[in-house]
Design a protein around this motif. Structure first.
Motif, PDB file in Angstrom:
ATOM      1  N   THR A   1      14.303   8.537  -6.297  1.00  0.00           N
ATOM      2  CA  THR A   1      14.627   8.171  -7.667  1.00  0.00           C
ATOM      3  C   THR A   1      16.063   7.681  -7.896  1.00  0.00           C
ATOM      4  N   PRO A   2      17.067   8.057  -7.100  1.00  0.00           N
ATOM      5  CA  PRO A   2      18.389   7.484  -7.340  1.00  0.00           C
ATOM      6  C   PRO A   2      18.447   5.961  -7.178  1.00  0.00           C
ATOM      7  N   ALA A   3      17.378   5.344  -6.676  1.00  0.00           N
ATOM      8  CA  ALA A   3      17.310   3.882  -6.676  1.00  0.00           C
ATOM      9  C   ALA A   3      17.422   3.349  -8.103  1.00  0.00           C
ATOM     10  N   LEU A   4      17.070   4.172  -9.088  1.00  0.00           N
ATOM     11  CA  LEU A   4      17.160   3.762 -10.489  1.00  0.00           C
ATOM     12  C   LEU A   4      18.589   3.447 -10.900  1.00  0.00           C
ATOM     13  N   VAL A   5      19.575   4.001 -10.187  1.00  0.00           N
ATOM     14  CA  VAL A   5      20.979   3.724 -10.493  1.00  0.00           C
ATOM     15  C   VAL A   5      21.670   3.043  -9.309  1.00  0.00           C
ATOM     16  N   GLY A   6      20.871   2.403  -8.456  1.00  0.00           N
ATOM     17  CA  GLY A   6      21.435   1.657  -7.328  1.00  0.00           C
ATOM     18  C   GLY A   6      21.937   2.511  -6.192  1.00  0.00           C
ATOM     19  N   ALA A   7      21.555   3.780  -6.181  1.00  0.00           N
ATOM     20  CA  ALA A   7      22.027   4.697  -5.140  1.00  0.00           C
ATOM     21  C   ALA A   7      20.852   5.346  -4.419  1.00  0.00           C
ATOM     22  N   GLY A   8      19.799   4.570  -4.212  1.00  0.00           N
ATOM     23  CA  GLY A   8      18.596   5.092  -3.592  1.00  0.00           C
ATOM     24  C   GLY A   8      18.705   5.253  -2.093  1.00  0.00           C
ATOM     25  N   MET A   9      17.693   5.905  -1.528  1.00  0.00           N
ATOM     26  CA  MET A   9      17.563   6.058  -0.085  1.00  0.00           C
ATOM     27  C   MET A   9      16.147   5.650   0.284  1.00  0.00           C
ATOM     28  N   PHE A  10      16.034   4.706   1.225  1.00  0.00           N
ATOM     29  CA  PHE A  10      14.736   4.212   1.660  1.00  0.00           C
ATOM     30  C   PHE A  10      14.569   4.489   3.146  1.00  0.00           C
ATOM     31  N   GLY A  11      13.530   5.243   3.483  1.00  0.00           N
ATOM     32  CA  GLY A  11      13.158   5.417   4.885  1.00  0.00           C
ATOM     33  C   GLY A  11      12.008   4.475   5.176  1.00  0.00           C
ATOM     34  N   ILE A  12      12.176   3.553   6.126  1.00  0.00           N
ATOM     35  CA  ILE A  12      11.155   2.529   6.345  1.00  0.00           C
ATOM     36  C   ILE A  12      10.634   2.555   7.778  1.00  0.00           C
ATOM     37  N   SER A  13       9.346   2.201   7.904  1.00  0.00           N
ATOM     38  CA  SER A  13       8.678   2.182   9.210  1.00  0.00           C
ATOM     39  C   SER A  13       7.854   0.907   9.318  1.00  0.00           C
ATOM     40  N   PRO A  14       8.120   0.070  10.337  1.00  0.00           N
ATOM     41  CA  PRO A  14       7.355  -1.165  10.508  1.00  0.00           C
ATOM     42  C   PRO A  14       6.137  -0.957  11.405  1.00  0.00           C
ATOM     43  N   ASN A  15       5.121  -1.822  11.240  1.00  0.00           N
ATOM     44  CA  ASN A  15       4.012  -1.815  12.195  1.00  0.00           C
ATOM     45  C   ASN A  15       4.342  -2.747  13.349  1.00  0.00           C
ATOM     46  N   GLU A  16       3.449  -2.870  14.304  1.00  0.00           N
ATOM     47  CA  GLU A  16       3.728  -3.667  15.502  1.00  0.00           C
ATOM     48  C   GLU A  16       3.863  -5.153  15.193  1.00  0.00           C
ATOM     49  N   ALA A  17       3.230  -5.615  14.123  1.00  0.00           N
ATOM     50  CA  ALA A  17       3.294  -7.038  13.776  1.00  0.00           C
ATOM     51  C   ALA A  17       4.597  -7.420  13.086  1.00  0.00           C
ATOM     52  N   CYS A  18       5.381  -6.428  12.695  1.00  0.00           N
ATOM     53  CA  CYS A  18       6.645  -6.697  12.000  1.00  0.00           C
ATOM     54  C   CYS A  18       7.773  -6.774  13.027  1.00  0.00           C
ATOM     55  N   ASP A  19       8.250  -7.999  13.288  1.00  0.00           N
ATOM     56  CA  ASP A  19       9.309  -8.170  14.285  1.00  0.00           C
ATOM     57  C   ASP A  19      10.682  -7.881  13.669  1.00  0.00           C
TER      58      ASP A  19
END
Length: 266
Positions: A119-137
């Motif tokens: 939720t701190p993304a609402l004030v530009g201070a968010g945290m995103f944990g991201i995971s790509p699949n095999e097709a995402c280079d």
């Protein structure tokens, strides 16, 4: 110019829209989906972007951000699947929806990224944990990292670690708010009026977070510098340890991770 389609015009969808525009992305390169005419007009007037249906939004998109409730993801993907360009990267910000579920409702070979925001993304201070699949280079992942980075920080993790991400950063703001509640209540019990207790607590948390972010010192070292032997801070830390606060916090994170795994399994 990267063309971005945002599917979902709720709070997080509009937050990401505002973030990418504030980061310099031209409005003509962003389209957002919204069914309600009044809300569509509001988004267009406020941000100057095109607002249309989900299917029309994904046509020609380089990145498709899926920002709807978890229970709505499958139906939405089924709706837009035939219109998703082969070159597009689909990014899901729906908590608990696994990559294999997303892939099953998109054309074979589609690049997919699973993201956990907070939720701190609402004030530009968010945290995103991201995971790509095999097709995402790497190049596609770099584009997604840059886009989400407009709303805060981004860390890339293996999908098997997404439950831990959820437990630490996804649920984490609530832990801080819980701490703030108790600090304010303690201040009032010690004689402060509620307004003063809140101001002291909020600024202390903001300042401590900035200090933690500003350097390479670990939290334990920063804590040690504030804790004089036999002083007031030492008395508080001793009380926390006696009450099992440290054990309780770690147990809470573990419980959140377990629940995240349960929800992912449906």
């Amino acid at each position: 110019m990267t063309t971005i389609a945002i599917l979902g015009a709720g709070v997080m969808g509009e937050t990401l829209l505002a973030a990418v525009l504030a980061d310099g992305h031209p409005p003509e390169g962003v389209v957002i989906s919204e069914k309600l005419p009044e809300r569509a007009a509001e988004l267009h007037d406020r941000h100057g972007v095109r607002v249309t249906t989900a299917t029309e939004a994904v046509r020609g998109a380089d990145v498709v951000l899926v920002v709807v409730k978890p229970q709505d993801v499958v139906a939405l993907l089924d709706e837009v699947a035939d219109a998703v360009p082969p070159s597009a990267t689909v990014v899901s910000l729906a908590a608990g929806v696994r990559i294999d579920v997303i892939e099953a409702h998109l054309p074979a070979g589609t690049a997919v990224v699973r993201a956990m925001p907070n939720t701190p993304a609402l004030v530009g201070a968010g945290m995103f944990g991201i995971s790509p699949n095999e097709a995402c280079d790497e190049s596609r992942l770099a584009v997604v990292t840059r886009l989400l980075g407009s709303g805060g920080e981004v860390v890339v993790v293996d999908e098997s670690r997404q439950d831990a991400v959820t437990a630490v950063s996804g649920s984490g703001p609530a832990y801080v708010f819980y701490l703030a509640e108790q600090m304010i209540a303690g201040g009032v019990e010690a004689g402060l009026d509620p307004s003063a207790a809140r101001t002291l607590t909020v600024q202390t948390l903001v300042g401590a977070a900035r200090l933690l972010q500003s350097g390479e010192d670990e939290p334990a070292e920063l804590r040690r510098r504030v804790t004089s032997p036999n002083g007031t801070t030492a008395a508080a830390i001793d009380a926390f340890d006696a009450a099992g606060v440290d054990v309780g916090l770690r147990a809470g994170v573990a419980a959140a991770a377990r629940r995240s795994a349960e929800l992912s399994e449906g």
